[in-house]
Scaffold this active site. Structure first.
Site, short mmCIF file in Angstrom:
data_model
loop_
_atom_site.label_atom_id
_atom_site.label_comp_id
_atom_site.label_asym_id
_atom_site.label_seq_id
_atom_site.Cartn_x
_atom_site.Cartn_y
_atom_site.Cartn_z
CE LYS A 1 3.86 35.42 101.60
NZ LYS A 1 3.34 36.79 101.49
CG ASP B 1 5.67 37.76 99.08
OD1 ASP B 1 5.16 38.70 99.71
OD2 ASP B 1 6.80 37.31 99.37
P1 NDP Z 1 9.23 42.11 94.21
O1 NDP Z 1 9.77 40.79 93.85
O2 NDP Z 1 8.42 42.86 93.22
O3 NDP Z 1 10.44 43.08 94.67
C1 NDP Z 1 11.27 42.73 95.72
C2 NDP Z 1 12.32 43.79 95.88
O4 NDP Z 1 13.08 43.52 97.05
C3 NDP Z 1 13.32 43.83 94.73
O5 NDP Z 1 13.81 45.13 94.60
C4 NDP Z 1 14.41 42.86 95.24
O6 NDP Z 1 15.66 43.08 94.66
C5 NDP Z 1 14.45 43.21 96.69
N1 NDP Z 1 14.88 42.04 97.47
C6 NDP Z 1 14.31 40.82 97.50
N2 NDP Z 1 15.02 39.98 98.28
C7 NDP Z 1 16.03 40.70 98.75
C8 NDP Z 1 17.11 40.39 99.61
N3 NDP Z 1 17.25 39.18 100.16
N4 NDP Z 1 17.99 41.39 99.89
C9 NDP Z 1 17.84 42.64 99.35
N5 NDP Z 1 16.85 42.98 98.52
C10 NDP Z 1 15.96 42.03 98.23
O7 NDP Z 1 8.43 41.90 95.58
P2 NDP Z 1 7.31 42.80 96.25
O8 NDP Z 1 7.59 44.24 95.97
O9 NDP Z 1 6.02 42.23 95.93
O10 NDP Z 1 7.58 42.47 97.81
C11 NDP Z 1 8.47 43.25 98.61
C12 NDP Z 1 8.15 43.02 100.07
O11 NDP Z 1 6.79 43.43 100.32
C13 NDP Z 1 8.23 41.58 100.57
O12 NDP Z 1 8.65 41.56 101.92
C14 NDP Z 1 6.79 41.11 100.49
O13 NDP Z 1 6.54 40.04 101.38
C15 NDP Z 1 6.08 42.37 100.93
N6 NDP Z 1 4.68 42.46 100.56
C16 NDP Z 1 4.29 42.38 99.26
C17 NDP Z 1 2.96 42.50 98.92
C18 NDP Z 1 2.49 42.53 97.51
O14 NDP Z 1 1.30 42.81 97.30
N7 NDP Z 1 3.34 42.30 96.53
C19 NDP Z 1 1.92 42.61 99.96
C20 NDP Z 1 2.45 42.79 101.29
C21 NDP Z 1 3.78 42.68 101.57
P3 NDP Z 1 16.24 42.02 93.57
O15 NDP Z 1 15.53 42.36 92.29
O16 NDP Z 1 17.68 42.26 93.52
O17 NDP Z 1 15.88 40.65 94.10
#
Ligand code: NDP
Length: 445
Positions: A126, A166
């Site tokens: 990671k 991510d």
């Molecule tokens: P994105 O950046 O596309 O979206 C993240 C989302 O989570 C946004 O809505 C963001 O809101 C919110 N968010 C992020 N940090 C926080 C926080 N500290 N508190 C509250 N809300 C938060 O990321 P992904 O959708 O790619 O990833 C989301 C999750 O899924 C993560 O945990 C990631 O590790 C996991 N994941 C992702 C994969 C992928 O293929 N993308 C694969 C497997 C797991 P805001 O816009 O306000 O920051």
């Protein structure tokens, strides 16, 4: 916690002070695999647990870049190459101000087991940085990505370490990172996944984590002879995972009633439809606005500063970030009749919340199983790159579905406790065995 897990985690805490997320992840995994390890002394004899918590390599580096005002900016970059027993390191980059070594190590550690569960030959890693892409221009993001890759290119490669996206890293960032790698190495290879279709990307990669999550939920519900049809689904987050989880949930007949971002949640009791989802995709992927605008546009409730877990639902899909559901929120979900919680995000439920689900014996799918669809299609992207061809959408989607079913079977195999499937134990033991056996076969390295 058993005495042996407690003693082991104490040593990990002493060796890695202050890394609370990493401690939490180690505790969660070892708590469920310890009984299995104790029954199979070969793992202790080979010091597998001690080796699993020590990254093979950790790279921490300075990133210097210039913003649009001509000012020099300094950020910190990380790549944790955790375990390569079953394949090249693989795991995304996170760009978020909260990124630190503890978060990188927890994610890399989880990734090892997740990647093993996918049935594909990929190790775990990671990376990321405390750079915040929010509010930055496209040019600033490009210059940052170029500076980030100018250091990292020497540590990664298609047969060494293949990063992906991510939080904060989507198609735009992968493009800039790939362009810089190609320029520095003078080679066009599958060094990153999540690439655009037309320059090495796989169809279905953007959708893969969210779609895979729903394929996994479908399998979980099947064990209770239920389907998603007519079920109320609460989702947190509004990024990549949340958007495609919502899309698939709707198409399976579920009613999606919430989204969130770091400022608050929206509650839409009428349910999200294709038109509303299109609005979210534009809002989040292009305009990069706040979720509140959804509530303003569609005249529904905005829960300022709140998670969506107080909303009555049948299925809850946390898809935002780590530790976004605590024990009290989990109790509320169960009290309101939620029968299934599956993690789109990594470690979104804290240990108290997980205990609530296990005690209530509801269906609980941990992230390393439920959200493995993203890395699985990344693995399929690597296969396609190696073969210099691209599979049609139906083929990738079918393989994704098959992989999620295979992950579910492994969880059921190792997690069956009478009539109940403990998916935490199933995923942890299932992921562990393959990596541990490979490490033993490869000797003390
Ligand atoms: P994105 O950046 O596309 O979206 C993240 C989302 O989570 C946004 O809505 C963001 O809101 C919110 N968010 C992020 N940090 C926080 C926080 N500290 N508190 C509250 N809300 C938060 O990321 P992904 O959708 O790619 O990833 C989301 C999750 O899924 C993560 O945990 C990631 O590790 C996991 N994941 C992702 C994969 C992928 O293929 N993308 C694969 C497997 C797991 P805001 O816009 O306000 O920051």
């Amino acid at each position: 916690m058993s005495r042996s897990v407690e003693a082991f985690v104490e040593k990990v805490v002493a060796r890695n002070p202050g890394e609370v997320e990493f401690h939490q992840a180690v505790y969660e995994v070892f708590d469920s695999i310890m009984p299995y390890v104790e029954k199979n002394p070969v793992y202790q004899k080979n010091k597998i647990l001690e080796r699993l918590v020590e990254p093979e390599r950790t790279i921490i580096f300075r990133i210097t870049w210039v913003n649009d005002k001509g000012e020099i900016q300094v950020n910190r970059g990380f790549r944790v190459q955790m375990n390569s027993a079953i394949g090249p390191y693989k795991g995304g980059f996170r760009f978020h101000p909260s990124v630190n070594l503890s978060i990188m190590k927890f994610l890399a550690f989880e990734q090892v087991f997740k990647n093993s569960l996918t049935t594909l030959p990929i190790g775990g890693g990671k990376g990321g940085t405390d750079f915040d892409p929010k509010g930055k221009s496209d040019n600033e993001v490009m210059r940052f990505c170029q500076a980030f890759m100018s250091e990292l290119f020497r540590h990664i490669g298609p047969e060494t370490d293949v990063p992906a996206g991510d939080i904060g890293v989507g198609g735009r960032e992968i493009g800039f990172l790939f362009g810089q790698y190609k320029k520095l190495r003078n080679e066009f290879t599958g060094v990153l996944t999540g690439k655009g279709y037309g320059w090495g990307g796989s169809l279905v990669r953007p959708e893969a984590t969210g779609y895979g999550l729903l394929y996994f939920v479908e399998e979980m519900l099947k064990t209770r002879k239920e389907t998603l049809k007519g079920k109320i689904v609460a989702i947190s987050g509004s990024g990549n995972v949340a958007q495609y989880a919502a899309e698939k949930a709707m198409r399976m007949g579920g009613k999606v009633v919430s989204f969130s971002d770091s400022n608050g949640s929206v509650y839409d009791p009428n349910g999200v439809d294709e038109k509303k989802l299109k609005f979210i995709k534009e809002l989040k992927n292009i305009k990069r606005g706040r979720i509140k605008e959804y509530a303003d546009k569609f005249n529904c409730q905005y829960l300022d500063g709140q998670h969506p877990w107080g909303i009555k639902c049948d299925v809850a899909l946390p898809c935002a970030t780590q530790n976004e559901v605590d024990g009290n929120e989990a109790k509320t979900l169960v009290k309101n009749g939620c029968v299934c919680v599956a993690e789109g995000a990594n470690m979104p439920n804290n240990p108290d919340a997980i205990k609530v689900y296990l005690d209530a014996k509801i269906l609980y799918g941990p992230g390393k199983a439920a959200n493995a669809g993203g890395v699985a299609v990344s693995g399929l992207e690597m296969s396609q790159n190696s073969m210099l061809l691209s599979w049609p959408r139906e083929e990738v989607d079918r393989r994704l579905n098959d992989i999620m079913k295979a992950i579910h079977s492994q969880c059921a195999r190792y997690g069956k406790q009478g009539d109940f499937i403990n998916y935490v134990a199933g995923a942890n033991i299932g992921g562990f065995v393959k990596v541990a056996d490979a490490m033993i076969a490869q000797g003390a390295i």
